[in-house]
Motif scaffolding. Sequence first.
Motif, PDB file in Angstrom:
ATOM      1  N   GLN A 121     -65.800  29.595 -31.678  1.00 50.45           N
ATOM      2  CA  GLN A 121     -65.458  30.054 -30.336  1.00 50.45           C
ATOM      3  C   GLN A 121     -66.732  30.101 -29.489  1.00 50.45           C
ATOM      4  N   ASN A 122     -66.564  29.803 -28.199  1.00 47.61           N
ATOM      5  CA  ASN A 122     -67.673  29.998 -27.282  1.00 47.61           C
ATOM      6  C   ASN A 122     -67.902  31.485 -27.057  1.00 47.61           C
ATOM      7  N   ARG A 123     -69.125  31.843 -26.762  1.00 45.43           N
ATOM      8  CA  ARG A 123     -69.459  33.244 -26.482  1.00 45.43           C
ATOM      9  C   ARG A 123     -70.431  33.285 -25.312  1.00 45.43           C
ATOM     10  N   ALA A 124     -70.109  34.071 -24.305  1.00 47.83           N
ATOM     11  CA  ALA A 124     -71.017  34.215 -23.172  1.00 47.83           C
ATOM     12  C   ALA A 124     -72.274  34.955 -23.608  1.00 47.83           C
ATOM     13  N   PRO A 125     -73.407  34.676 -22.990  1.00 48.40           N
ATOM     14  CA  PRO A 125     -74.623  35.425 -23.325  1.00 48.40           C
ATOM     15  C   PRO A 125     -74.415  36.920 -23.131  1.00 48.40           C
ATOM     16  N   LEU A 126     -74.942  37.698 -24.039  1.00 43.40           N
ATOM     17  CA  LEU A 126     -74.839  39.149 -23.957  1.00 43.40           C
ATOM     18  C   LEU A 126     -75.938  39.703 -23.061  1.00 43.40           C
ATOM     19  N   THR A 131     -73.668  46.074 -25.372  1.00 46.55           N
ATOM     20  CA  THR A 131     -72.490  45.238 -25.160  1.00 46.55           C
ATOM     21  C   THR A 131     -72.068  44.563 -26.459  1.00 46.55           C
ATOM     22  N   ALA A 132     -73.028  44.155 -27.263  1.00 49.16           N
ATOM     23  CA  ALA A 132     -72.697  43.565 -28.566  1.00 49.16           C
ATOM     24  C   ALA A 132     -71.957  44.573 -29.443  1.00 49.16           C
ATOM     25  N   ILE A 133     -72.408  45.820 -29.447  1.00 45.36           N
ATOM     26  CA  ILE A 133     -71.735  46.863 -30.217  1.00 45.36           C
ATOM     27  C   ILE A 133     -70.320  47.072 -29.696  1.00 45.36           C
ATOM     28  N   ASP A 134     -70.166  47.046 -28.374  1.00 44.59           N
ATOM     29  CA  ASP A 134     -68.861  47.278 -27.739  1.00 44.59           C
ATOM     30  C   ASP A 134     -67.819  46.244 -28.153  1.00 44.59           C
ATOM     31  N   GLN A 135     -68.257  45.068 -28.613  1.00 44.88           N
ATOM     32  CA  GLN A 135     -67.341  43.950 -28.842  1.00 44.88           C
ATOM     33  C   GLN A 135     -67.028  43.681 -30.310  1.00 44.88           C
ATOM     34  N   PHE A 136     -67.349  44.599 -31.201  1.00 43.64           N
ATOM     35  CA  PHE A 136     -66.948  44.422 -32.591  1.00 43.64           C
ATOM     36  C   PHE A 136     -65.423  44.325 -32.691  1.00 43.64           C
ATOM     37  N   ALA A 137     -64.943  43.687 -33.738  1.00 45.19           N
ATOM     38  CA  ALA A 137     -63.510  43.390 -33.849  1.00 45.19           C
ATOM     39  C   ALA A 137     -62.645  44.631 -34.004  1.00 45.19           C
ATOM     40  N   SER A 138     -63.215  45.698 -34.518  1.00 46.29           N
ATOM     41  CA  SER A 138     -62.496  46.967 -34.631  1.00 46.29           C
ATOM     42  C   SER A 138     -63.223  48.024 -33.816  1.00 46.29           C
ATOM     43  N   ARG A 139     -62.484  48.799 -33.052  1.00 45.35           N
ATOM     44  CA  ARG A 139     -63.105  49.870 -32.278  1.00 45.35           C
ATOM     45  C   ARG A 139     -63.773  50.895 -33.194  1.00 45.35           C
ATOM     46  N   THR A 140     -63.253  51.027 -34.386  1.00 37.33           N
ATOM     47  CA  THR A 140     -63.840  51.932 -35.372  1.00 37.33           C
ATOM     48  C   THR A 140     -65.276  51.548 -35.673  1.00 37.33           C
ATOM     49  N   HIS A 141     -65.567  50.269 -35.618  1.00 38.46           N
ATOM     50  CA  HIS A 141     -66.880  49.758 -35.991  1.00 38.46           C
ATOM     51  C   HIS A 141     -67.896  49.819 -34.854  1.00 38.46           C
ATOM     52  N   CYS A 142     -67.447  50.190 -33.664  1.00 32.21           N
ATOM     53  CA  CYS A 142     -68.317  50.159 -32.478  1.00 32.21           C
ATOM     54  C   CYS A 142     -69.163  51.421 -32.401  1.00 32.21           C
ATOM     55  N   PRO A 173     -59.277  44.318 -29.081  1.00 32.21           N
ATOM     56  CA  PRO A 173     -58.884  42.974 -28.654  1.00 32.21           C
ATOM     57  C   PRO A 173     -59.630  42.452 -27.434  1.00 32.21           C
ATOM     58  N   CYS A 174     -60.841  42.929 -27.195  1.00 33.63           N
ATOM     59  CA  CYS A 174     -61.612  42.396 -26.068  1.00 33.63           C
ATOM     60  C   CYS A 174     -62.021  40.943 -26.305  1.00 33.63           C
ATOM     61  N   LEU A 175     -62.073  40.532 -27.574  1.00 28.48           N
ATOM     62  CA  LEU A 175     -62.322  39.144 -27.958  1.00 28.48           C
ATOM     63  C   LEU A 175     -61.247  38.739 -28.973  1.00 28.48           C
ATOM     64  N   PRO A 176     -60.978  37.442 -29.139  1.00 28.27           N
ATOM     65  CA  PRO A 176     -59.946  37.007 -30.084  1.00 28.27           C
ATOM     66  C   PRO A 176     -60.443  37.066 -31.534  1.00 28.27           C
ATOM     67  N   ASN A 177     -60.570  38.295 -32.035  1.00 27.49           N
ATOM     68  CA  ASN A 177     -61.186  38.517 -33.350  1.00 27.49           C
ATOM     69  C   ASN A 177     -60.185  39.030 -34.386  1.00 27.49           C
ATOM     70  N   ARG A 178     -58.938  38.604 -34.272  1.00 26.58           N
ATOM     71  CA  ARG A 178     -57.925  39.092 -35.203  1.00 26.58           C
ATOM     72  C   ARG A 178     -58.307  38.815 -36.661  1.00 26.58           C
ATOM     73  N   ALA A 179     -58.763  37.608 -36.956  1.00 27.11           N
ATOM     74  CA  ALA A 179     -59.082  37.254 -38.337  1.00 27.11           C
ATOM     75  C   ALA A 179     -60.202  38.145 -38.881  1.00 27.11           C
TER      76      ALA A 179
END
Length: 203
Positions: A121-126, A131-142, A173-179
């Motif tokens: 997947q493409n990713r915009a520059p952080l 912001t990187a922490i904010d975008q982990f696949a689970s909110r628990t992990h942020c 779900p801020c990014l398509p990180n379901r897997a």
Amino acid sequence: MPPDHLRFAARSSDDQRAALFDIVRDSPVLMRTLAGLRALDLPDSWLVSGAIYNQVWNHLTGRPEMHGVKDIDLFYFDADTSYEAEDREIRRAALLFPPEPPVELRNQARVHLWYESHFGQNRAPLPDSRTAIDQFASRTHCVGLRLEADYSLTLHAPYGLDDIFAFRLTPNPCLPNRATHEAKAARQRSCWPELTVVPWPAD
């Protein structure tokens, strides 16, 4: 009466922050890592994610320190996005930290340069490490921590701490990180069967 490992669930944010700080300060590995990260003196640097919330779960369930922790993730943000600059800092870090559990130091300003080749997947520059922490696949992990010069702890937890203390894996779900959410949830449930996994929202 809730199970003892849930004793901080649904408590106030101040109570949960105090509990987190007590658990972190009680962990020799985490405090050693935070002190080492501070000694590296890197810009916008944080201890993030797994080593923090995994150790909370270990503490609250009576498991050994660092049970289930595969590695310790450290973030920083440096405008020099060259591979050589990051590699230099990784080698500096290798001199400070023991080999187990392994420490992974990464410049978040470089993530967009390799993300597509790793995840398809493409990713915009952080703009920064938070912001990187904010975008982990689970909110628990942020969650991220930093040890300041006066030995106080600075916390970044954009979604709060209740998911951690409730042993609940909530998707982000801020990014398509379901897997990624599902894979991490499966592994973590095998280490901490007390966890509840919230399914990824339907498309």
